[in-house]
Design a protein around this motif. Structure first.
Motif, PDB file in Angstrom:
ATOM      1  N   ILE A 148      33.919  39.313  36.272  1.00 33.12           N
ATOM      2  CA  ILE A 148      35.120  39.805  35.581  1.00 33.12           C
ATOM      3  C   ILE A 148      34.735  40.708  34.417  1.00 33.12           C
ATOM      4  O   ILE A 148      35.232  41.821  34.264  1.00 33.12           O
ATOM      5  CB  ILE A 148      35.975  38.622  35.067  1.00 33.12           C
ATOM      6  CG1 ILE A 148      36.511  37.792  36.231  1.00 33.12           C
ATOM      7  CG2 ILE A 148      37.137  39.132  34.214  1.00 33.12           C
ATOM      8  CD1 ILE A 148      37.246  36.544  35.791  1.00 33.12           C
ATOM      9  N   LEU A 149      33.823  40.203  33.568  1.00 31.35           N
ATOM     10  CA  LEU A 149      33.440  40.947  32.381  1.00 31.35           C
ATOM     11  C   LEU A 149      32.757  42.258  32.754  1.00 31.35           C
ATOM     12  O   LEU A 149      32.890  43.261  32.037  1.00 31.35           O
ATOM     13  CB  LEU A 149      32.508  40.097  31.512  1.00 31.35           C
ATOM     14  CG  LEU A 149      32.183  40.668  30.123  1.00 31.35           C
ATOM     15  CD1 LEU A 149      33.464  40.894  29.332  1.00 31.35           C
ATOM     16  CD2 LEU A 149      31.254  39.728  29.366  1.00 31.35           C
ATOM     17  N   LEU A 311      41.857  41.294  41.506  1.00 32.98           N
ATOM     18  CA  LEU A 311      40.805  40.344  41.871  1.00 32.98           C
ATOM     19  C   LEU A 311      40.550  39.310  40.786  1.00 32.98           C
ATOM     20  O   LEU A 311      39.794  38.356  41.014  1.00 32.98           O
ATOM     21  CB  LEU A 311      39.504  41.095  42.176  1.00 32.98           C
ATOM     22  CG  LEU A 311      39.444  41.787  43.537  1.00 32.98           C
ATOM     23  CD1 LEU A 311      38.232  42.705  43.595  1.00 32.98           C
ATOM     24  CD2 LEU A 311      39.397  40.764  44.657  1.00 32.98           C
ATOM     25  N   VAL A 312      41.127  39.499  39.605  1.00 31.47           N
ATOM     26  CA  VAL A 312      40.880  38.559  38.507  1.00 31.47           C
ATOM     27  C   VAL A 312      41.259  37.120  38.884  1.00 31.47           C
ATOM     28  O   VAL A 312      40.506  36.187  38.599  1.00 31.47           O
ATOM     29  CB  VAL A 312      41.602  39.020  37.223  1.00 31.47           C
ATOM     30  CG1 VAL A 312      41.549  37.935  36.152  1.00 31.47           C
ATOM     31  CG2 VAL A 312      40.961  40.302  36.697  1.00 31.47           C
ATOM     32  N   PRO A 313      42.422  36.861  39.522  1.00 26.98           N
ATOM     33  CA  PRO A 313      42.729  35.475  39.904  1.00 26.98           C
ATOM     34  C   PRO A 313      41.675  34.856  40.818  1.00 26.98           C
ATOM     35  O   PRO A 313      41.342  33.677  40.674  1.00 26.98           O
ATOM     36  CB  PRO A 313      44.081  35.604  40.632  1.00 26.98           C
ATOM     37  CG  PRO A 313      44.684  36.843  40.098  1.00 26.98           C
ATOM     38  CD  PRO A 313      43.537  37.771  39.848  1.00 26.98           C
ATOM     39  N   TRP A 314      41.148  35.667  41.766  1.00 21.59           N
ATOM     40  CA  TRP A 314      40.122  35.158  42.680  1.00 21.59           C
ATOM     41  C   TRP A 314      38.876  34.743  41.907  1.00 21.59           C
ATOM     42  O   TRP A 314      38.385  33.613  42.026  1.00 21.59           O
ATOM     43  CB  TRP A 314      39.777  36.242  43.706  1.00 21.59           C
ATOM     44  CG  TRP A 314      38.665  35.863  44.652  1.00 21.59           C
ATOM     45  CD1 TRP A 314      37.340  35.701  44.341  1.00 21.59           C
ATOM     46  CD2 TRP A 314      38.782  35.557  46.045  1.00 21.59           C
ATOM     47  NE1 TRP A 314      36.627  35.339  45.451  1.00 21.59           N
ATOM     48  CE2 TRP A 314      37.485  35.239  46.508  1.00 21.59           C
ATOM     49  CE3 TRP A 314      39.842  35.545  46.940  1.00 21.59           C
ATOM     50  CZ2 TRP A 314      37.232  34.907  47.840  1.00 21.59           C
ATOM     51  CZ3 TRP A 314      39.580  35.217  48.264  1.00 21.59           C
ATOM     52  CH2 TRP A 314      38.303  34.898  48.700  1.00 21.59           C
ATOM     53  N   VAL A 315      38.369  35.652  41.083  1.00 18.59           N
ATOM     54  CA  VAL A 315      37.113  35.399  40.388  1.00 18.59           C
ATOM     55  C   VAL A 315      37.286  34.314  39.332  1.00 18.59           C
ATOM     56  O   VAL A 315      36.417  33.468  39.143  1.00 18.59           O
ATOM     57  CB  VAL A 315      36.580  36.704  39.757  1.00 18.59           C
ATOM     58  CG1 VAL A 315      35.239  36.469  39.092  1.00 18.59           C
ATOM     59  CG2 VAL A 315      36.437  37.786  40.818  1.00 18.59           C
ATOM     60  N   ALA A 316      38.414  34.323  38.628  1.00 19.42           N
ATOM     61  CA  ALA A 316      38.661  33.305  37.610  1.00 19.42           C
ATOM     62  C   ALA A 316      38.775  31.913  38.233  1.00 19.42           C
ATOM     63  O   ALA A 316      38.217  30.935  37.721  1.00 19.42           O
ATOM     64  CB  ALA A 316      39.928  33.648  36.836  1.00 19.42           C
ATOM     65  N   LEU A 369      45.214  34.839  46.591  1.00 22.74           N
ATOM     66  CA  LEU A 369      43.833  35.222  46.272  1.00 22.74           C
ATOM     67  C   LEU A 369      43.208  34.186  45.346  1.00 22.74           C
ATOM     68  O   LEU A 369      42.023  33.842  45.481  1.00 22.74           O
ATOM     69  CB  LEU A 369      43.808  36.598  45.611  1.00 22.74           C
ATOM     70  CG  LEU A 369      43.995  37.818  46.515  1.00 22.74           C
ATOM     71  CD1 LEU A 369      44.044  39.091  45.669  1.00 22.74           C
ATOM     72  CD2 LEU A 369      42.872  37.912  47.549  1.00 22.74           C
ATOM     73  N   GLY A 370      43.985  33.694  44.384  1.00 26.46           N
ATOM     74  CA  GLY A 370      43.480  32.657  43.482  1.00 26.46           C
ATOM     75  C   GLY A 370      43.096  31.397  44.227  1.00 26.46           C
ATOM     76  O   GLY A 370      42.062  30.772  43.921  1.00 26.46           O
TER      77      GLY A 370
END
Length: 484
Positions: A148-149, A311-316, A369-370
């Motif tokens: 994410i970062l 994609l943030v929900p997936w990776v988080a 996705l999350g």
């Protein structure tokens, strides 16, 4: 020797900091490619090598570097790898032209391969039981957080154009962080002993490297090369190359030598099926990142920023799942790889159904996705914990090498196979064509994830059988002692 309790948090900072650097470096470079092209006038081939050269050198070197950690000491290899990574980051940041940048990225990939396998080895050696589960959970958080970062930091640093340096700070920022991590590692990681009288298996290194190159190079460049004849020749040549490697390793083991990879691990069915589960799930994950970006930007006309944020929900969620595994009871942790892969298959299938229902993006799409990211994080953390716990300390380096190499090769394979499938289904532009193609790919992901669940079930089944056999042998030994 186990480390003093008060030093373990700093040990984890040093180890996981290296994972953070190695993982974030992939994401920030992808974001910076347009700026690199404008600044260095890099060709398309050079831009591709700036990304894939790092990945290729990293993936091919992992098993060898894991073995070097066992032979020369994982602390020495970890600090040496950090040093190579830090110096090449400086060289990348100061590169005068694209050719120098490509060469430094390849060496940087080798430096990453030198340090990253030592992380799981260090966790396995210095942590036990619940502490090891928590450490691997934090390992999962770092993997997701750095991804994410990396997307955010790459855009911020390039856009900020610090001192007129455009893309160069994405590499230069690694230098002070790398120096700090080396100091922490030298201070808090326990010194481990070299294996006396054992030398690196150069024949095994040569044959394994050749086999991996013959497999990975065509996967990376096959799409751009139009899957020409030389690509398929490389694929076919990789099969006898792997056979030669196996034969060499077996012969060396019979002579009492030290193979670059302990093939005995691959004779244990719980480990084989566990690694197969890991490979199949990662095939879908890396392919999902690639295909989803194409679907959103080329198919739906969304911006690159939107494609990154969705994609943030997936990776988080992937990172959130890691620490939760440590809170599960023993039975829950044992079943988590199976449950995680089944849920992953269901999430892919649900995404496909939503597309068929006309929901092409938005909150529901991101929620699903999350769920997929959470499922993968649950499976990954539990599976890595089970596999590292199933081997003794002397096999920690071999297991670390396999756990780092297999997902990356699987990821390259996934992008090649499913990326080609998607592109073959979109001969022209248009939302309808893109939605149809992505729907088919999602159901293919679901089928692959289900195969991963089958592999997880078989791994658990054979692990339970092996545990029962061990219990029978132990009872017989105790009975013999009593009768004696």
């Amino acid at each position: 020797m186990m480390l003093a309790q008060q030093s373990k948090p700093w040990l984890l900072v040093a180890l996981l900091g290296a994972v953070f650097l190695g993982n974030i470096d992939v994401a920030v470079v992808n974001i910076a490619l347009p700026a690199i092209h404008a600044s260095l006038h890099a060709s398309d081939a050079e831009l591709e090598l700036i990304v894939s050269g790092y990945t290729l050198a990293y993936g091919v070197s992992l098993i060898t570097c894991a073995r070097l950690g066992y032979l020369r000491g994982y602390l020495r290899m970890f600090i040496l790898g950090l040093g190579v990574f830090t110096l090449t980051s400086l060289a990348c940041g100061l590169a005068p032209n694209a050719l120098v940048l490509v060469m430094m990225r390849i060496i940087q990939g080798i430096g990453t391969a030198m340090m990253v396998p030592q992380v799981l080895t260090g966790i396995q050696i210095n942590f036990e039981g619940a502490a090891r589960v928590r450490a691997i959970g934090l390992f999962t958080i770092v993997l997701s957080g750095s991804a994410i970062l990396g997307q955010i930091l790459g855009g911020v640093l390039v856009s900020a154009n610090l001192f007129g340096a455009t893309w160069r700070p994405i590499f230069l920022i690694n230098v002070p962080i790398g120096v700090i991590l080396m100091i922490l590692a030298a201070t808090f990681l326990p010194v481990d002993q070299r294996q006396q009288g054992q030398r690196l298996d150069l024949g095994g290194v040569a044959t394994l490297s050749a086999a991996l190159l013959l497999l990975v190079v065509p996967l990376i460049f096959g799409q751009d090369a139009g899957w020409s004849v030389w690509i398929w020749i490389c694929f076919l040549a990789s099969l006898p190359a792997f056979a030669i490697f196996v034969g060499w390793e077996r012969k060396l083991a019979r002579r009492g030598g030290s193979p670059v990879l302990n093939l005995r691990l691959l004779t244990r069915l719980p480990i084989v099926y566990g690694l197969a589960c890991l490979a199949l799930s990662n095939v879908t994950y890396f392919a999902m990142l690639f295909v989803l970006a194409l679907y959103l930007q080329q198919g739906l006309g969304e911006t690159p920023t939107y494609a990154g944020l969705i994609l943030v929900p997936w990776v988080a969620a992937f990172g959130i799942a890691g620490p939760l595994v440590g809170r599960l009871p023993a039975t829950g942790r044992r079943l988590a790889p199976l449950l995680g892969t089944l849920l992953l298959a269901a999430s892919y299938a649900s995404l496909g159904v939503t597309l068929l229902a006309g929901v092409t993006t938005g909150p529901l799409f991101m929620s699903l996705l999350g769920i997929g990211g959470f499922s993968l994080g649950l499976q990954f953390t539990a599976l890595v914990t089970l596999l590292t716990s199933s081997v003794k300390s002397r096999d920690a380096a071999d297991m670390s090498g396999l756990l780092n190499t297999i997902p990356r090769i699987a990821g390259v394979l996934g992008v090649a196979v499913f990326g080609s499938l998607y592109l073959s289904l979109v001969p022209g532009k248009g939302q309808g064509i893109a939605i149809h193609a992505f729907t088919i790919v999602l159901f293919a992901f679901a089928a692959t994830a289900f195969l991963a669940a089958v592999a997880a079930y078989l791994s658990l089944h054979y692990a339970k059988s092996a545990a029962s056999d061990d219990a029978v042998v132990l009872r017989q030994e105790r009975l013999s002692e009593v009768e004696g």
